[in-house]
Structure formats: structure tokens, C-alpha cells
Design a protein around this motif. Structure first.
Motif: not given
Length: 240
Positions: A47-53, A71-72, A84-87
């Protein structure tokens, strides 16, 4: 009944109409959810990703690059800046992999375009990142079949009217074929053209719209295999 119908131009959407696309977004989204599983539940992350898109469309447009940035951004938000930077690195790598994915034509795509190109002007009308769409068209092997290629930032009635005019076609003499009712069908119907919906099993949530049931110029097909017959029948019916 319309008489002396002329159907001179047929536009084709690209992603999830001629070749697979949404499936790769879903796979990457699943990877995103797995990477952030320690911070939030799947439904909340999606839901949060869709809102960001949705929020970022006006900034980044459609396509892989905007998806990765969303996504970021979402990862930073749900972790309150502790991601984390790795993610972040893995999300960027996933985006690069999406930009390299091989093209998989959908059933009857080549046959339909070839058949209609014999007697009509055929256009590819797609939205998204310019470089990525050019790459996919080149790898599809369909590029030489089109009389014109239009890569646009969005698909609206105004955009379609301008495209048809640029190719010497009145809107009522044009047809658009695609998997998205919102982007490929409804705007073309609004300018007086024909809209053919070819549903795909996966459709991005922001592309959902209700079908214009009862509209005289709206048709739906199970796949592209029926398109040449539909065009032929329309011409026969309206030119008796």
C-alpha cells in the motif's frame, strides 16, 4: 448506422499488449517486500509503495526508473530512515535487472500486427521511459512493422488527438488496441475513435478503470488473434 467507414490507422500499446511487462514489476515488488519484511507486513508495504508511485508519477513518469525510486523512497519511510545501504543497493540492482529482461511476445502479437500492416497505417503508441521502450521495441523484432512509433509521457485524449493528426488521421478513422482501459481505450473513445481492450492477466492498480459497456465503438478481445477479423467485420458492417 455509420456509412462509408474509413479505418486508416491502428495504434498498438506495447507493454502487456504486445509483450510481457507487469510480471517483471510484480517479481521485483515481491523482492522489495522480502527485503523489508522485518519492518512491515506485506499489505502495508504494498500500500505504501503504491501510494508513492501515485505521488511520484508527476515527477518521474511511468516506467522502471520511477518504480525503483518509489521503492527506495518507501523503504526510507517505513524504516524511518534506518534502511540499510545494502537494501538500497539490492533495490537498485533489481531495477537494473528489470531494464535487462528479455522480451517475451504475447500470443498472436506478430501475426496481428503483420496482418493489419498490409492495409492500414500501424503505430506503436506507448508510454514510459524512452530508452527502455526503445530497447524493448528493438529486441521485440516488431520495429520494422510500424509506420510510426510514439513514446509519450502519458496517454490522454489530447495526446491521442495530436498523434492521429500528426499522422494525417481523423480520430474517427483511428483505432487503439491495448490492455489498459484507462490509458489505451477510454481516451481514444473520448476523441471519437475505436477502442479495443485486450485484457492481460496482470494489470497495475493505477491502470484500472470500468469498461464503457454499451459504447458503440468499444470492443473486447481475449487476445490479439481475433483483431484482424474484428477489423474486417467492422469494415464490412459499416460499408454495406
Amino acid at each position: 448506422m455509420e456509412t462509408a467507414m474509413t479505418l486508416s490507422t491502428i495504434g498498438f500499446d506495447a507493454d502487456d499488449t504486445l509483450w510481457q511487462n507487469e510480471a517483471f514489476f510484480r517479481l521485483t515488488q515481491a523482492q522489495f517486500v522480502a527485503l523489508l519484511a522485518d519492518y512491515a507486513e506485506q499489505d502495508h508495504l504494498e500500500d505504501r509503495l503504491l501510494a508513492a508511485e501515485r505521488r511520484n508519477l508527476g515527477h518521474y513518469g511511468f516506467g522502471v526508473k520511477g518504480f525503483v525510486l518509489s521503492m527506495i523512497e518507501t523503504a526510507i519511510e517505513v524504516t524511518e530512515g534506518r534502511v540499510p545501504a545494502s537494501v538500497i543497493s539490492e533495490l537498485m540492482a533489481a531495477g537494473r535487472e528489470m531494464l535487462r529482461h528479455p522480451i517475451e511476445l504475447l500470443p498472436h502479437a506478430r501475426e496481428a500486427v503483420e496482418a493489419l500492416a498490409a492495409d492500414h497505417r500501424v503505430l506503436l503508441i506507448t508510454k514510459g521511459d524512452l530508452l527502455d521502450q526503445e530497447r524493448k521495441l528493438a529486441q521485440s523484432g516488431l520495429g520494422d512493422l510500424f509506420d510510426g512509433v510514439e513514446i509519450v509521457s502519458d496517454k490522454t485524449a489530447k495526446v491521442y488527438a495530436a498523434i492521429f493528426a500528426r499522422h494525417g488521421t481523423a480520430p474517427e478513422q483511428a483505432m487503439m488496441v491495448g490492455n489498459s482501459l484507462k490509458s489505451d481505450v477510454l481516451p481514444v473513445l473520448d476523441v471519437g475513435g475505436w477502442g479495443v481492450h485486450v485484457p492481460h492477466g496482470l494489470t497495475w492498480a493505477l491502470e484500472h478503470a470500468d469498461p464503457p459497456q454499451g459504447h458503440a465503438r468499444f470492443y473486447q478481445l481475449a487476445d490479439l488473434g481475433g483483431l484482424p477479423d474484428l477489423v474486417g467485420e467492422l469494415l464490412r458492417t459499416h460499408n454495406r
